[in-house]
Design an enzyme around this catalytic site. Structure first.
Site, PDB file in Angstrom:
ATOM      1  N   CYS A  87       0.825  -1.209   0.000  1.00 44.49           N
ATOM      2  CA  CYS A  87       0.000   0.000   0.000  1.00 44.49           C
ATOM      3  C   CYS A  87       0.854   1.251   0.000  1.00 44.49           C
ATOM      4  O   CYS A  87       1.401   1.647   1.035  1.00 44.49           O
ATOM      5  CB  CYS A  87      -0.931  -0.005   1.211  1.00 44.49           C
ATOM      6  SG  CYS A  87      -1.920   1.498   1.338  1.00 44.49           S
TER       7      CYS A  87
ATOM      8  N   CYS B 232      -0.338   4.103   2.201  1.00 42.15           N
ATOM      9  CA  CYS B 232      -0.100   3.893   3.635  1.00 42.15           C
ATOM     10  C   CYS B 232       1.369   4.119   3.983  1.00 42.15           C
ATOM     11  O   CYS B 232       1.679   4.733   5.000  1.00 42.15           O
ATOM     12  CB  CYS B 232      -0.429   2.450   4.045  1.00 42.15           C
ATOM     13  SG  CYS B 232      -1.949   1.766   3.413  1.00 42.15           S
ATOM     14  N   ASP B 233       2.266   3.595   3.180  1.00 43.42           N
ATOM     15  CA  ASP B 233       3.658   3.475   3.619  1.00 43.42           C
ATOM     16  C   ASP B 233       4.676   4.275   2.802  1.00 43.42           C
ATOM     17  O   ASP B 233       5.853   4.322   3.167  1.00 43.42           O
ATOM     18  CB  ASP B 233       4.068   1.989   3.586  1.00 43.42           C
ATOM     19  CG  ASP B 233       3.242   1.153   4.561  1.00 43.42           C
ATOM     20  OD1 ASP B 233       2.858   1.699   5.607  1.00 43.42           O
ATOM     21  OD2 ASP B 233       2.968  -0.012   4.262  1.00 43.42           O
TER      22      ASP B 233
END
Ligand code: NDP
Length: 313
Positions: free
Chosen positions: A136, A139-140
């Site tokens: 992701c 997300c990261d």
């Protein structure tokens, strides 16, 4: 049958969509039962820090966020069971839901079973989660500022993630197993024109390489056209080879799009069967965010509550 006739709604899934639906149902006095499934808390439990969920300016870990959502649902009366739904019968009301431990019925069902990111299934893959390997970018990506990283895949997700990651990374290598991308022309053009993106054609990772602390330091790439293996030095690797929506337990009872995602009436969470709603990643391949999942979970609960009320249930 371990049935409790008191439940008016059953929620399938315990990610942000399912738990938000449960919170809203409980606060609306709709007795509801939630099945957590095989990965309680959903995909957020395999991410590290969540820095884009509003209300947590210092960030929060994915598992902690999910523990809090679960506690919030329980506080208002949701009954949570750690069972996995194996079959749902939507042919007659009340709908029947069979889990690995029993059978239950309710007049309304909210499907929030999510999707599962596909992984490469290379040796030690799980040990690199949170240590350089992710599925992701939103997300990261932030954790890879100034670093050289890779994205695996050749579809729209991979192209979109590669582009997005150039906001942080110094260089992004897109690793694709063929010599032609699958993604849409416009996404291809954008990625190929990006000076920070290089494509490793005809390549697939065959091994994750670790530094002394277990963090990712590179990939061993296999040449699918028969050339020699080579090493690529990267500290981050994003797997973007597609997601599989978790719908097997529905046995084809609800319409899906060609990629297998449940189809909802635009602007609603209705799947076309009275009293049945779908929210979160099982019906969304575009946004796939905790906040959008929570948003559609809220929609599903409000729609279910209204439908129950309108039908005197
Ligand atoms: P896709 O199935 O479209 O693409 C998956 C990619 O991963 C393909 O290039 C495939 O290679 C590759 N792949 C699959 N398995 C492996 C493997 N084991 N090893 C190496 N490579 C592998 O998935 P996406 O998630 O990209 O897209 C899903 C759907 O969502 C699509 O319809 C897409 O258009 C849509 N989407 C739309 C977006 C938008 O409009 N903004 C954004 C993101 C997704 P190969 O090509 O060789 O099969």
């Amino acid at each position: 049958m371990s049935e409790s006739p008191a439940f008016k709604a059953i929620v399938v899934g315990s990610g942000p969509a399912g738990l938000t639906a449960a919170i809203y149902l409980s606060r609306a006095n709709v007795p509801n039962l939630l099945f957590e499934g095989q990965q309680p808390g959903g995909q957020l439990t395999i991410t590290t820090d969540v820095e884009n969920y509003p209300g947590f300016p210092e960030g929060i870990t994915g598992p902690e966020l999910m523990v809090r959502m679960r506690a919030q649902a329980e506080r208002f009366g949701t009954v949570i069971k750690g069972e996995s739904v194996e079959e749902v019968d939507l042919s007659a009301r009340p709908y029947r839901v069979r889990t690995n431990a029993g059978e239950y019925t309710a007049p309304a069902v909210i499907i929030a079973s999510g999707s599962t990111a596909r992984w490469l299934h290379l040796p030690d893959e799980e040990s690199f989660h949170g240590k350089g390997l992710s599925a992701c970018a939103t997300c990261d990506g932030f954790f890879f500022r100034g670093q050289e990283i890779a994205v695996v895949g050749g579809g729209d997700t991979a192209l979109e993630e590669a582009n997005y990651l150039t906001n942080f990374a110094s260089k992004v290598t897109l690793i694709h197993r063929r010599d032609e991308l699958r993604g849409s022309k416009i996404m291809q053009d954008r990625a190929l024109a990006n000076p920070k993106i290089t494509v490793a054609w005809n390549s697939v990772p065959s091994k994750y390489l670790s530094d002394d602390n277990g963090n990712l330091r590179g990939l061993l790439l296999k040449d699918t056209a028969g050339g020699p293996d080579r090493e690529l030095a990267v500290t981050g690797c994003f797997i973007a080879i597609g997601h599989t929506p978790n719908t097997a337990f529905l046995n084809g009872q609800l319409p899906t799009d060609p990629s297998g995602y449940l189809v909802t009436t635009p602007g609603t969470t209705s799947v076309g069967v009275p009293g049945v709603y779908a929210c979160g990643d099982v019906q969304d391949h575009v946004y796939r965010q905790a906040i959008t999942s929570a948003g559609t979970g809220c929609m599903a609960a409000i729609e279910a509550e209204r439908w129950l009320g309108e039908h005197g249930l």
